[in-house]
Design a protein around this motif. Structure first.
Motif, mmCIF file in Angstrom:
data_model
loop_
_atom_site.group_PDB
_atom_site.id
_atom_site.type_symbol
_atom_site.label_atom_id
_atom_site.label_comp_id
_atom_site.label_asym_id
_atom_site.label_seq_id
_atom_site.Cartn_x
_atom_site.Cartn_y
_atom_site.Cartn_z
ATOM 1 N N ASP A 1 0.853 -1.213 0.000
ATOM 2 C CA ASP A 1 0.000 0.000 0.000
ATOM 3 C C ASP A 1 0.877 1.248 0.000
ATOM 4 N N HIS A 2 1.898 1.225 0.848
ATOM 5 C CA HIS A 2 2.796 2.383 0.939
ATOM 6 C C HIS A 2 3.414 2.712 -0.422
ATOM 7 N N ARG A 3 3.890 1.669 -1.093
ATOM 8 C CA ARG A 3 4.546 1.897 -2.385
ATOM 9 C C ARG A 3 3.547 2.430 -3.408
ATOM 10 N N VAL B 1 -8.435 3.567 3.787
ATOM 11 C CA VAL B 1 -8.563 2.119 3.974
ATOM 12 C C VAL B 1 -7.317 1.570 4.679
ATOM 13 N N HIS B 2 -6.163 2.051 4.255
ATOM 14 C CA HIS B 2 -4.899 1.622 4.864
ATOM 15 C C HIS B 2 -4.904 1.930 6.370
ATOM 16 N N ALA B 3 -5.276 3.157 6.704
ATOM 17 C CA ALA B 3 -5.293 3.546 8.126
ATOM 18 C C ALA B 3 -6.290 2.695 8.899
ATOM 19 N N ILE C 1 -7.384 -0.432 8.282
ATOM 20 C CA ILE C 1 -6.959 -1.816 8.568
ATOM 21 C C ILE C 1 -5.816 -1.834 9.591
ATOM 22 N N GLU C 2 -4.998 -0.799 9.565
ATOM 23 C CA GLU C 2 -3.962 -0.726 10.611
ATOM 24 C C GLU C 2 -4.612 -0.555 11.984
ATOM 25 N N GLU C 3 -5.577 0.326 12.053
ATOM 26 C CA GLU C 3 -6.196 0.616 13.352
ATOM 27 C C GLU C 3 -7.081 -0.526 13.863
ATOM 28 N N HIS D 1 6.813 10.044 6.380
ATOM 29 C CA HIS D 1 7.238 9.836 7.761
ATOM 30 C C HIS D 1 6.639 8.541 8.317
ATOM 31 N N HIS D 2 5.362 8.359 8.075
ATOM 32 C CA HIS D 2 4.663 7.145 8.522
ATOM 33 C C HIS D 2 5.348 5.884 7.977
ATOM 34 N N VAL D 3 5.698 5.926 6.698
ATOM 35 C CA VAL D 3 6.309 4.766 6.057
ATOM 36 C C VAL D 3 7.678 4.479 6.687
ATOM 37 N N GLU E 1 8.704 5.188 9.718
ATOM 38 C CA GLU E 1 8.525 4.633 11.063
ATOM 39 C C GLU E 1 8.114 3.165 11.016
ATOM 40 N N GLU E 2 7.214 2.843 10.100
ATOM 41 C CA GLU E 2 6.761 1.457 10.038
ATOM 42 C C GLU E 2 7.878 0.549 9.542
ATOM 43 N N ARG E 3 8.560 0.994 8.473
ATOM 44 C CA ARG E 3 9.614 0.139 7.930
ATOM 45 C C ARG E 3 10.755 -0.054 8.916
#
Ligand SMILES: [Fe+2]
Length: 165
Positions: A18-20, A57-59, A61-63, A120-122, A124-126
């Motif tokens: 999703d990030h990419r 949608v990404h946010a 499913i993460e939440e 920034h979000h990406v 932190e997650e990676r």
């Protein structure tokens, strides 16, 4: 090879795909920002809508799935608190972009800042969150991927039935 499989088909890899995808859309948007042509404006509006849908949608499913499972499995949850605060800011900007009536300089600025939040979000997650998720043995990230994939399709359908087809 088990390790390769794990990193290419687990919950983290689904989120990173999703990030990419969304980073590519931000890049396409940026390439259109110099143009005042009506076609470019139309394309920007479309891209911005797609970006907003993808990110909501990404946010979600993460939440709903990823963060709560991770919260239960790891000790250091500060990063998850930060991620949720960042989600709130991103959602606010997404709402502003969705509601905007003109594709003007302010609109470009909003999309640009949203892209910076996401960068920034990406990062932190990676660098931290995915690493911790993959390091713990308490999570079945492969099963979680299936669950998130299903939820994602459901949510995409609700948001943009014509796109999810
Ligand atoms: Fe993410």
């Amino acid at each position: 090879m088990a390790t390769t499989k794990r990193s290419t088909s687990d919950a983290c890899s689904l989120l990173d795909a999703d990030h990419r995808k969304v980073k590519k859309m931000f890049k396409d948007y940026e390439e259109l920002t110099g143009s005042r042509a009506a076609s470019a404006t139309r394309k920007k509006r479309e891209l911005a809508n797609e970006i907003c849908n993808e990110l909501s949608v990404h946010a979600q499913i993460e939440e709903e799935i990823f963060y709560p499972a991770l919260r239960a499995a790891i000790k250091d949850t500060d990063l998850l608190d930060e991620a949720e605060v960042e989600h709130a800011s991103a959602k606010d900007l997404i709402a502003q972009i969705r509601d905007a009536s003109d594709v003007d300089d302010m609109f470009d600025a909003k999309v640009k800042v949203l892209g910076e939040y996401i960068d920034h979000h990406v990062k932190e997650e990676r660098s931290e969150i995915f690493t911790k998720a993959r390091a713990t043995r308490k999570l079945d990230l492969v099963a979680m991927k299936e669950q998130m994939q299903m939820r994602k399709e459901e949510l995409m359908n609700e948001l943009a039935p014509e796109m999810a087809a």
